[in-house]
Design a protein around this motif. Structure first.
Motif, PDB file in Angstrom:
ATOM      1  N   LEU A 170     -36.138 -11.760  19.049  1.00 12.22           N
ATOM      2  CA  LEU A 170     -35.187 -12.563  19.824  1.00 12.22           C
ATOM      3  C   LEU A 170     -35.057 -13.980  19.271  1.00 12.22           C
ATOM      4  O   LEU A 170     -34.074 -14.663  19.543  1.00 12.22           O
ATOM      5  CB  LEU A 170     -35.620 -12.609  21.291  1.00 12.22           C
ATOM      6  N   ALA A 171     -36.051 -14.415  18.496  1.00  7.89           N
ATOM      7  CA  ALA A 171     -35.966 -15.747  17.885  1.00  7.89           C
ATOM      8  C   ALA A 171     -34.845 -15.819  16.856  1.00  7.89           C
ATOM      9  O   ALA A 171     -34.445 -16.920  16.448  1.00  7.89           O
ATOM     10  CB  ALA A 171     -37.301 -16.105  17.230  1.00  7.89           C
ATOM     11  N   ALA A 172     -34.335 -14.666  16.440  1.00  8.14           N
ATOM     12  CA  ALA A 172     -33.229 -14.658  15.477  1.00  8.14           C
ATOM     13  C   ALA A 172     -31.892 -14.940  16.135  1.00  8.14           C
ATOM     14  O   ALA A 172     -30.896 -15.148  15.423  1.00  8.14           O
ATOM     15  CB  ALA A 172     -33.176 -13.308  14.757  1.00  8.14           C
ATOM     16  N   LEU A 173     -31.819 -14.938  17.452  1.00  6.43           N
ATOM     17  CA  LEU A 173     -30.540 -15.148  18.130  1.00  6.43           C
ATOM     18  C   LEU A 173     -29.887 -16.482  17.773  1.00  6.43           C
ATOM     19  O   LEU A 173     -28.681 -16.522  17.487  1.00  6.43           O
ATOM     20  CB  LEU A 173     -30.724 -15.028  19.644  1.00  6.43           C
ATOM     21  N   PRO A 174     -30.606 -17.614  17.796  1.00  5.06           N
ATOM     22  CA  PRO A 174     -29.948 -18.871  17.381  1.00  5.06           C
ATOM     23  C   PRO A 174     -29.435 -18.828  15.949  1.00  5.06           C
ATOM     24  O   PRO A 174     -28.388 -19.414  15.642  1.00  5.06           O
ATOM     25  CB  PRO A 174     -31.052 -19.919  17.550  1.00  5.06           C
ATOM     26  N   VAL A 175     -30.149 -18.129  15.072  1.00  4.23           N
ATOM     27  CA  VAL A 175     -29.688 -18.006  13.686  1.00  4.23           C
ATOM     28  C   VAL A 175     -28.402 -17.200  13.627  1.00  4.23           C
ATOM     29  O   VAL A 175     -27.467 -17.536  12.884  1.00  4.23           O
ATOM     30  CB  VAL A 175     -30.777 -17.342  12.826  1.00  4.23           C
ATOM     31  N   ILE A 176     -28.327 -16.129  14.415  1.00  7.82           N
ATOM     32  CA  ILE A 176     -27.117 -15.306  14.436  1.00  7.82           C
ATOM     33  C   ILE A 176     -25.932 -16.129  14.930  1.00  7.82           C
ATOM     34  O   ILE A 176     -24.820 -16.031  14.391  1.00  7.82           O
ATOM     35  CB  ILE A 176     -27.350 -14.061  15.318  1.00  7.82           C
ATOM     36  N   VAL A 177     -26.156 -16.948  15.951  1.00  4.33           N
ATOM     37  CA  VAL A 177     -25.075 -17.798  16.466  1.00  4.33           C
ATOM     38  C   VAL A 177     -24.597 -18.773  15.391  1.00  4.33           C
ATOM     39  O   VAL A 177     -23.392 -18.919  15.140  1.00  4.33           O
ATOM     40  CB  VAL A 177     -25.538 -18.557  17.727  1.00  4.33           C
ATOM     41  N   LEU A 178     -25.531 -19.454  14.743  1.00 10.25           N
ATOM     42  CA  LEU A 178     -25.165 -20.429  13.709  1.00 10.25           C
ATOM     43  C   LEU A 178     -24.469 -19.751  12.538  1.00 10.25           C
ATOM     44  O   LEU A 178     -23.464 -20.263  12.010  1.00 10.25           O
ATOM     45  CB  LEU A 178     -26.419 -21.168  13.241  1.00 10.25           C
ATOM     46  N   ALA A 179     -24.978 -18.601  12.123  1.00  9.71           N
ATOM     47  CA  ALA A 179     -24.344 -17.879  11.021  1.00  9.71           C
ATOM     48  C   ALA A 179     -22.937 -17.424  11.400  1.00  9.71           C
ATOM     49  O   ALA A 179     -22.010 -17.482  10.582  1.00  9.71           O
ATOM     50  CB  ALA A 179     -25.194 -16.681  10.616  1.00  9.71           C
ATOM     51  N   LEU A 212     -22.113  -9.870  -0.247  1.00 14.20           N
ATOM     52  CA  LEU A 212     -22.840  -8.775   0.378  1.00 14.20           C
ATOM     53  C   LEU A 212     -23.844  -8.154  -0.580  1.00 14.20           C
ATOM     54  O   LEU A 212     -24.946  -7.761  -0.182  1.00 14.20           O
ATOM     55  CB  LEU A 212     -21.841  -7.718   0.860  1.00 14.20           C
ATOM     56  N   LEU A 213     -23.489  -8.078  -1.854  1.00 11.85           N
ATOM     57  CA  LEU A 213     -24.346  -7.421  -2.840  1.00 11.85           C
ATOM     58  C   LEU A 213     -25.408  -8.346  -3.419  1.00 11.85           C
ATOM     59  O   LEU A 213     -26.414  -7.864  -3.956  1.00 11.85           O
ATOM     60  CB  LEU A 213     -23.482  -6.869  -3.977  1.00 11.85           C
ATOM     61  N   LEU A 214     -25.206  -9.654  -3.331  1.00 15.30           N
ATOM     62  CA  LEU A 214     -26.103 -10.592  -4.003  1.00 15.30           C
ATOM     63  C   LEU A 214     -26.966 -11.400  -3.039  1.00 15.30           C
ATOM     64  O   LEU A 214     -27.642 -12.332  -3.485  1.00 15.30           O
ATOM     65  CB  LEU A 214     -25.292 -11.567  -4.873  1.00 15.30           C
ATOM     66  N   SER A 215     -26.960 -11.076  -1.759  1.00 16.90           N
ATOM     67  CA  SER A 215     -27.664 -11.908  -0.775  1.00 16.90           C
ATOM     68  C   SER A 215     -28.927 -11.265  -0.221  1.00 16.90           C
ATOM     69  O   SER A 215     -29.462 -11.728   0.781  1.00 16.90           O
ATOM     70  CB  SER A 215     -26.717 -12.254   0.382  1.00 16.90           C
ATOM     71  N   GLY A 216     -29.397 -10.213  -0.837  1.00 10.82           N
ATOM     72  CA  GLY A 216     -30.629  -9.589  -0.371  1.00 10.82           C
ATOM     73  C   GLY A 216     -30.464  -8.653   0.787  1.00 10.82           C
ATOM     74  O   GLY A 216     -31.445  -8.340   1.463  1.00 10.82           O
ATOM     75  N   VAL A 217     -29.265  -8.180   1.040  1.00  9.75           N
ATOM     76  CA  VAL A 217     -29.044  -7.247   2.143  1.00  9.75           C
ATOM     77  C   VAL A 217     -29.621  -5.887   1.808  1.00  9.75           C
ATOM     78  O   VAL A 217     -30.331  -5.269   2.613  1.00  9.75           O
ATOM     79  CB  VAL A 217     -27.541  -7.123   2.464  1.00  9.75           C
ATOM     80  N   PHE A 218     -29.362  -5.401   0.591  1.00  7.70           N
ATOM     81  CA  PHE A 218     -29.733  -4.040   0.221  1.00  7.70           C
ATOM     82  C   PHE A 218     -30.992  -3.965  -0.634  1.00  7.70           C
ATOM     83  O   PHE A 218     -31.611  -2.900  -0.723  1.00  7.70           O
ATOM     84  CB  PHE A 218     -28.577  -3.377  -0.540  1.00  7.70           C
ATOM     85  N   PHE A 219     -31.350  -5.048  -1.270  1.00 13.58           N
ATOM     86  CA  PHE A 219     -32.540  -5.048  -2.127  1.00 13.58           C
ATOM     87  C   PHE A 219     -33.068  -6.466  -2.222  1.00 13.58           C
ATOM     88  O   PHE A 219     -32.324  -7.430  -1.989  1.00 13.58           O
ATOM     89  CB  PHE A 219     -32.221  -4.504  -3.529  1.00 13.58           C
ATOM     90  N   VAL A 234     -26.562 -20.754  -3.063  1.00 17.27           N
ATOM     91  CA  VAL A 234     -25.384 -21.386  -2.465  1.00 17.27           C
ATOM     92  C   VAL A 234     -24.631 -20.418  -1.555  1.00 17.27           C
ATOM     93  O   VAL A 234     -23.599 -20.793  -0.994  1.00 17.27           O
ATOM     94  CB  VAL A 234     -24.430 -21.923  -3.555  1.00 17.27           C
ATOM     95  N   LEU A 235     -25.123 -19.204  -1.398  1.00 13.45           N
ATOM     96  CA  LEU A 235     -24.440 -18.209  -0.572  1.00 13.45           C
ATOM     97  C   LEU A 235     -24.957 -18.290   0.866  1.00 13.45           C
ATOM     98  O   LEU A 235     -26.169 -18.148   1.097  1.00 13.45           O
ATOM     99  CB  LEU A 235     -24.666 -16.801  -1.128  1.00 13.45           C
ATOM    100  N   PRO A 236     -24.088 -18.502   1.837  1.00 15.92           N
ATOM    101  CA  PRO A 236     -24.575 -18.602   3.222  1.00 15.92           C
ATOM    102  C   PRO A 236     -25.221 -17.319   3.725  1.00 15.92           C
ATOM    103  O   PRO A 236     -26.161 -17.372   4.522  1.00 15.92           O
ATOM    104  CB  PRO A 236     -23.303 -18.937   4.013  1.00 15.92           C
ATOM    105  N   LEU A 237     -24.744 -16.171   3.261  1.00 12.42           N
ATOM    106  CA  LEU A 237     -25.347 -14.917   3.727  1.00 12.42           C
ATOM    107  C   LEU A 237     -26.789 -14.790   3.271  1.00 12.42           C
ATOM    108  O   LEU A 237     -27.640 -14.266   4.000  1.00 12.42           O
ATOM    109  CB  LEU A 237     -24.520 -13.726   3.222  1.00 12.42           C
ATOM    110  N   ALA A 238     -27.105 -15.283   2.069  1.00 15.01           N
ATOM    111  CA  ALA A 238     -28.479 -15.224   1.590  1.00 15.01           C
ATOM    112  C   ALA A 238     -29.408 -16.026   2.490  1.00 15.01           C
ATOM    113  O   ALA A 238     -30.545 -15.605   2.774  1.00 15.01           O
ATOM    114  CB  ALA A 238     -28.551 -15.743   0.154  1.00 15.01           C
ATOM    115  N   HIS A 239     -28.962 -17.165   2.969  1.00 16.98           N
ATOM    116  CA  HIS A 239     -29.793 -17.978   3.865  1.00 16.98           C
ATOM    117  C   HIS A 239     -29.900 -17.334   5.241  1.00 16.98           C
ATOM    118  O   HIS A 239     -30.947 -17.425   5.896  1.00 16.98           O
ATOM    119  CB  HIS A 239     -29.200 -19.377   3.963  1.00 16.98           C
TER     120      HIS A 239
END
Length: 284
Positions: A170-179, A212-219, A234-239
């Motif tokens: 549940l601590a990830a909720l603020p991160v999800i909102v900001l993202a 999507l492919l370079l941000s650590g989602v799949f590997f 510099v990719l927001p999804l990676a952070h």
């Protein structure tokens, strides 16, 4: 009654015409005026969405769920464990972050473009005492709300199957909102520049898919070459992935302040750029 002699000057035609009305300008203040204004925009979108809530939720969840179970169960048999957890648990956290990006971006692009350009709903709203900033902020926060709904739904499914650690996740909720706010603001820039719906394919193909492919989602990012690893910073999804994954897996977050700062900068900077571009577009 006889017709008018063509040699007789037409008095009505020669009469001075009234001056045209001044061009309608939208409210000049760029930033939102108050919270109540943008909340009304958010609420208006919510009332419209509520009529089609179930089909909308199914559409938002179908794609990430296919990734989660299709790749997680299929490749999981070949990959085994990644960073000490099963591959599907590793993928579940990445899918949560990617679903936030997808949902926020699509809402800020396709739906917001329809309300701005096709239905001209924004123009109708701005006849009330609302600024363009009120409308744009309400749209972005509405897109972020849908992104939160999508991300939380995947998180709950992952938790029910044992792929996320509750209540720590549940601590990830603020991160999800900001993202969600960051990705919605970035997509709003694309909406400000788009002449038609087809323009969004450039953003999807050239920005969202590589991210999507370079941000650590799949590997893990460690599998990438050093130059590619540097580019991912510099990719927001990676952070977003770097924050959401350890929180869902019950592990400590490394460099949490840096990741939060990057997402916050993207959210604020993209919002300001979108406001400038949209005001220029609306005043044409």
């Amino acid at each position: 009654m006889s017709e008018q002699d063509p040699r007789t000057p037409d008095v009505a035609a020669n009469a001075p015409r009234p001056a045209p009305p001044p061009r309608q300008h939208y409210p000049q203040p760029l930033l939102p005026r108050n919270a109540r204004n943008w909340m009304m925009v958010w609420y208006r979108n919510y009332m419209v969405w509520k009529k089609l809530a179930i089909p909308s939720m199914i559409g938002n969840l179908a794609d990430p769920m296919i990734y989660l179970f299709g790749l997680g169960l299929g490749l999981g048999l070949l990959v085994g464990e990644v960073h000490g957890v099963s591959y599907i648990a590793f993928l579940a956290a990445g899918t949560t972050a990617s679903s936030v990006m997808m949902s926020a971006s699509f809402e800020s692009m396709y739906s917001a473009f329809s309300r701005m350009h096709v239905q001209r709903t924004w123009e109708a709203i701005m006849h009330a005492p609302l600024t363009l900033g009120d409308v744009v902020l309400g749209e972005i926060l509405w897109a972020a709300s849908k992104a939160v709904l999508s991300g939380v739904a995947i998180m709950l499914v992952a938790g029910a199957l044992g792929y996320a650690q509750f209540p720590g996740a549940l601590a990830a909720l603020p991160v999800i909102v900001l993202a969600g706010i960051a990705f919605a603001s970035l997509a709003m820039i694309v909406t400000a520049l788009a002449p038609s719906y087809d323009f969004f394919m450039f953003y999807q193909t050239l920005v969202m898919t590589p991210m999507l492919l370079l941000s650590g989602v799949f590997f893990p990012l460690e599998q990438l070459p050093a130059s590619a690893q540097a580019a991912t910073q510099v990719l927001p999804l990676a952070h977003a992935v770097a924050l959401i994954r350890p929180l869902m897996l019950g592990r400590p977050v490394e460099h949490g302040g840096l990741h939060l700062a990057v997402l916050a900068v993207y959210a604020v900077a993209a919002l300001l750029v979108a406001l400038v571009l949209l005001r220029r577009r609306m005043l044409r």
